[in-house]
Design a protein around this motif. Structure first.
Motif, mmCIF file in Angstrom:
data_model
loop_
_atom_site.group_PDB
_atom_site.id
_atom_site.type_symbol
_atom_site.label_atom_id
_atom_site.label_comp_id
_atom_site.label_asym_id
_atom_site.label_seq_id
_atom_site.Cartn_x
_atom_site.Cartn_y
_atom_site.Cartn_z
ATOM 1 N N SER A 1 -2.057 10.748 -0.820
ATOM 2 C CA SER A 1 -1.733 11.407 0.441
ATOM 3 C C SER A 1 -1.831 10.455 1.621
ATOM 4 O O SER A 1 -1.296 10.734 2.702
ATOM 5 C CB SER A 1 -2.660 12.610 0.672
ATOM 6 O OG SER A 1 -4.008 12.201 0.671
ATOM 7 N N ASP A 2 -2.492 9.311 1.448
ATOM 8 C CA ASP A 2 -2.695 8.353 2.533
ATOM 9 C C ASP A 2 -2.694 6.953 1.927
ATOM 10 O O ASP A 2 -3.457 6.684 0.984
ATOM 11 C CB ASP A 2 -4.034 8.646 3.227
ATOM 12 C CG ASP A 2 -4.285 7.788 4.459
ATOM 13 O OD1 ASP A 2 -3.720 6.685 4.553
ATOM 14 O OD2 ASP A 2 -5.077 8.221 5.322
ATOM 15 N N SER A 3 -1.869 6.054 2.423
ATOM 16 C CA SER A 3 -1.799 4.709 1.850
ATOM 17 C C SER A 3 -3.108 3.943 2.032
ATOM 18 O O SER A 3 -3.385 2.994 1.287
ATOM 19 C CB SER A 3 -0.637 3.916 2.474
ATOM 20 O OG SER A 3 -0.834 3.735 3.862
ATOM 21 N N ASN A 4 -3.948 4.350 2.986
ATOM 22 C CA ASN A 4 -5.235 3.691 3.164
ATOM 23 C C ASN A 4 -6.245 4.078 2.088
ATOM 24 O O ASN A 4 -7.371 3.566 2.069
ATOM 25 C CB ASN A 4 -5.807 4.001 4.548
ATOM 26 C CG ASN A 4 -5.077 3.244 5.640
ATOM 27 O OD1 ASN A 4 -4.729 2.072 5.470
ATOM 28 N ND2 ASN A 4 -4.825 3.902 6.749
ATOM 29 N N GLU A 5 -5.845 4.973 1.194
ATOM 30 C CA GLU A 5 -6.676 5.263 0.022
ATOM 31 C C GLU A 5 -6.492 4.212 -1.074
ATOM 32 O O GLU A 5 -7.181 4.249 -2.085
ATOM 33 C CB GLU A 5 -6.325 6.646 -0.539
ATOM 34 C CG GLU A 5 -6.678 7.794 0.406
ATOM 35 C CD GLU A 5 -6.197 9.145 -0.098
ATOM 36 O OE1 GLU A 5 -6.816 10.157 0.263
ATOM 37 O OE2 GLU A 5 -5.192 9.185 -0.850
ATOM 38 N N GLN B 1 -2.645 13.764 -6.935
ATOM 39 C CA GLN B 1 -2.838 15.071 -6.303
ATOM 40 C C GLN B 1 -2.753 16.199 -7.335
ATOM 41 O O GLN B 1 -3.595 17.105 -7.348
ATOM 42 C CB GLN B 1 -1.819 15.269 -5.185
ATOM 43 C CG GLN B 1 -2.024 14.295 -4.022
ATOM 44 C CD GLN B 1 -1.189 14.646 -2.813
ATOM 45 O OE1 GLN B 1 -1.274 15.749 -2.281
ATOM 46 N NE2 GLN B 1 -0.361 13.700 -2.368
ATOM 47 N N LYS C 1 -10.099 9.483 -3.274
ATOM 48 C CA LYS C 1 -9.946 10.451 -2.191
ATOM 49 C C LYS C 1 -10.600 9.888 -0.937
ATOM 50 O O LYS C 1 -11.701 9.330 -0.988
ATOM 51 C CB LYS C 1 -10.585 11.780 -2.585
ATOM 52 C CG LYS C 1 -9.836 12.516 -3.689
ATOM 53 C CD LYS C 1 -10.532 13.815 -4.062
ATOM 54 C CE LYS C 1 -9.731 14.583 -5.130
ATOM 55 N NZ LYS C 1 -10.422 15.806 -5.591
ATOM 56 N N MET C 2 -9.934 10.048 0.192
ATOM 57 C CA MET C 2 -10.368 9.394 1.415
ATOM 58 C C MET C 2 -11.825 9.682 1.758
ATOM 59 O O MET C 2 -12.594 8.779 2.083
ATOM 60 C CB MET C 2 -9.458 9.809 2.570
ATOM 61 C CG MET C 2 -9.848 9.205 3.917
ATOM 62 S SD MET C 2 -9.877 7.378 3.931
ATOM 63 C CE MET C 2 -8.113 7.026 3.930
ATOM 64 N N ARG D 1 0.838 -1.211 0.000
ATOM 65 C CA ARG D 1 0.000 0.000 0.000
ATOM 66 C C ARG D 1 0.865 1.250 0.000
ATOM 67 O O ARG D 1 0.606 2.208 -0.722
ATOM 68 C CB ARG D 1 -0.899 0.029 1.233
ATOM 69 C CG ARG D 1 -2.157 -0.746 1.105
ATOM 70 C CD ARG D 1 -3.143 -0.384 2.208
ATOM 71 N NE ARG D 1 -3.752 -1.584 2.744
ATOM 72 C CZ ARG D 1 -4.641 -2.318 2.103
ATOM 73 N NH1 ARG D 1 -5.032 -1.971 0.905
ATOM 74 N NH2 ARG D 1 -5.136 -3.402 2.669
ATOM 75 N N LYS D 2 1.884 1.249 0.837
ATOM 76 C CA LYS D 2 2.762 2.413 0.925
ATOM 77 C C LYS D 2 3.516 2.617 -0.385
ATOM 78 O O LYS D 2 3.707 3.760 -0.827
ATOM 79 C CB LYS D 2 3.729 2.246 2.097
ATOM 80 C CG LYS D 2 3.034 2.300 3.456
ATOM 81 C CD LYS D 2 3.994 1.966 4.594
ATOM 82 C CE LYS D 2 3.259 1.986 5.936
ATOM 83 N NZ LYS D 2 4.134 1.538 7.049
ATOM 84 N N TRP E 1 -7.660 3.584 -6.244
ATOM 85 C CA TRP E 1 -7.386 4.731 -5.366
ATOM 86 C C TRP E 1 -8.596 5.651 -5.406
ATOM 87 O O TRP E 1 -9.244 5.805 -6.461
ATOM 88 C CB TRP E 1 -6.155 5.520 -5.834
ATOM 89 C CG TRP E 1 -6.042 6.844 -5.118
ATOM 90 C CD1 TRP E 1 -5.425 7.095 -3.932
ATOM 91 C CD2 TRP E 1 -6.603 8.099 -5.545
ATOM 92 N NE1 TRP E 1 -5.574 8.427 -3.584
ATOM 93 C CE2 TRP E 1 -6.295 9.054 -4.557
ATOM 94 C CE3 TRP E 1 -7.349 8.499 -6.652
ATOM 95 C CZ2 TRP E 1 -6.694 10.397 -4.647
ATOM 96 C CZ3 TRP E 1 -7.764 9.821 -6.748
ATOM 97 C CH2 TRP E 1 -7.422 10.757 -5.757
ATOM 98 N N ALA F 1 1.079 3.955 -2.947
ATOM 99 C CA ALA F 1 0.786 5.352 -2.598
ATOM 100 C C ALA F 1 1.898 6.271 -3.086
ATOM 101 O O ALA F 1 1.637 7.358 -3.609
ATOM 102 C CB ALA F 1 0.597 5.487 -1.086
#
Length: 422
Positions: free
Chosen positions: A88-92, A216, A241-242, A78-79, A239, A82
């Motif tokens: 902006s966030d690997s959890n996206e 981004q 946006k959160m 994930r990282k 991916w 990303a």
């Protein structure tokens, strides 16, 4: 201009990079110009998948070391992804089978959120996966609005603007055509889309291995990619946006928290292939770190940008070479076909030879050790726009940064023989 004069003397390290791909070296009698169907895999990826399947072939979520290692492998991937796309966030980042399944997942969620915005803009340039998936929503009240490509095979944002209104929910388009290789100005598209209060969904599958992805800077809302186009095994990722992923209604078991990425990753996916995607990003990072004269960026993202910028420049050279070869042998090139507009394409070229059926072309090349493809390229509406038969389609030669000018020279020799023989 002779091919040898077009070789980039700054020296993009193509031979060194080719040596890292077993599939290119174990079968030296085959030239692969069918990379749009899937890239070859470098040794670092093979080693990583082998290690995972040998030492970590267990389910994640356990308290013992092997299971913890699987959790770490997925988190590391994930990282890496990303960094690759500048999230902006690997959890996206959510992992799964392929881009098509993620387009379907998002489309089924979007149709539940149409409200008073029932319109979805789709294009006749896109792969069918990013067209038919949205058309399927019509039975649930969605309305399709067609954004037509121009005669040069490009999508122009000025043609999009009149289609946008307070009824537009989403625009779905490609970053690069899997058939024509043409690029879209996604940042300009995002600006126009957001000005209308709508969201932008990007199919980045074909563009993935060819240049810098920056969600981004592009300011898109969703993006899908398939790792097997970017030197990994078969897998895909989404991916978003959160805040949009958090609001997305998805299927999940009750015990899974309603937060990304878990809410999107229903069921077990292929962990070893996700580990391979992590290694594919490392392969690209290694290119950026080893480039002659590459500036030190101090970040993995910066090193990846170095690599993909160099790849983009080298691929411009091989695009020019391929266009020259095709032009000089009487081929009809679909889409961008001039050197002075090469920045609008990647080295994926669709063409036809007057009087010679596409299948005859690919058979002729196959018999001489060169793999290219014929057909509708999963874009039947595009074929109709090009004025060619959906049944026979076009010929596609698709190159990546591990292809060489020497291979293009062999392609040219075969093409000349084919044209001479008719």
């Amino acid at each position: 201009m002779p091919l040898q004069e077009m070789i980039n003397s700054v020296s993009f390290p193509v031979e060194s990079l080719r040596s890292q791909f077993p599939g290119l070296n174990l079968d030296k009698d085959t030239i692969l110009f069918d990379n749009a169907a899937g890239a070859q895999v470098p040794q670092i990826v093979l080693d990583t998948v082998f290690h995972h399947m040998t030492y970590c072939m267990v389910q994640r979520g356990g308290r013992y070391p092997k299971s913890i290692a699987v959790d770490k492998a997925v988190d590391d991937a994930r990282k890496s992804v990303a960094d690759l796309i500048n999230a902006s966030d690997s959890n996206e980042i959510a992992f799964g089978m392929n881009a098509t399944s993620f387009i379907r997942l998002v489309s089924l969620a979007i149709v539940r959120m149409l409200g008073d915005r029932p319109e979805i803009v789709i294009t006749d340039l896109d792969h069918a996966a990013n067209v038919e998936t949205w058309i399927a929503l019509e039975r649930d009240g969605a309305k399709m609005v067609w954004w037509r490509m121009r005669e040069d095979g490009t999508l122009n944002v000025e043609d999009l603007k009149p289609l946008l209104s307070n009824k537009t929910r989403l625009v779905a388009c490609t970053v690069a055509s899997n058939a024509l290789g043409t690029l879209t100005d996604v940042a300009a598209i995002a600006k126009a889309t957001h000005a209308a209060g709508a969201e932008l969904f990007l199919d980045c599958v074909h563009y993935g291995p060819h240049g810098v992805i920056d969600v981004q800077a592009w300011d898109c809302d969703y993006l899908v990619c398939s790792g097997y186009k970017i030197f990994s095994p078969h897998m895909g990722f989404l991916w978003g946006k959160m805040e949009l992923l958090q609001a997305l209604p998805t299927f999940r078991e009750d015990f899974i928290p309603d937060v990304p990425p878990g809410k999107i990753e229903a069921g077990t996916f292929i962990y070893e292939n996700v580990a391979g995607m992590d290694a594919a990003v490392k392969y690209l990072e290694n290119i950026g770190a080893a480039l002659p004269g590459a500036k030190k960026t101090g970040s993995r993202r910066g090193t990846l940008v170095n690599a993909l910028t160099a790849i983009r420049a080298y691929e411009a050279d091989i695009s020019r070479a391929m266009m020259r070869v095709l032009r000089e042998n009487g081929a009809i090139i679909y889409g961008v076909d001039s050197d002075d507009r090469v920045e609008l394409r990647v080295p994926t070229l669709c063409f036809n030879l007057p009087g010679i059926a596409p299948a005859r072309v690919t058979d002729f090349f196959s018999e001489r050790g060169i793999g290219i493809r014929d057909g509708h390229m999963y874009a039947p509406r595009l074929m109709k726009r090009l004025g060619v038969s959906v049944e026979t389609g076009v010929v596609r030669a698709s190159l990546l940064h591990y292809n060489t000018m020497e291979e293009i020279g062999v392609f040219e020799d075969v093409l000349r023989k084919l044209v001479a023989n008719g």
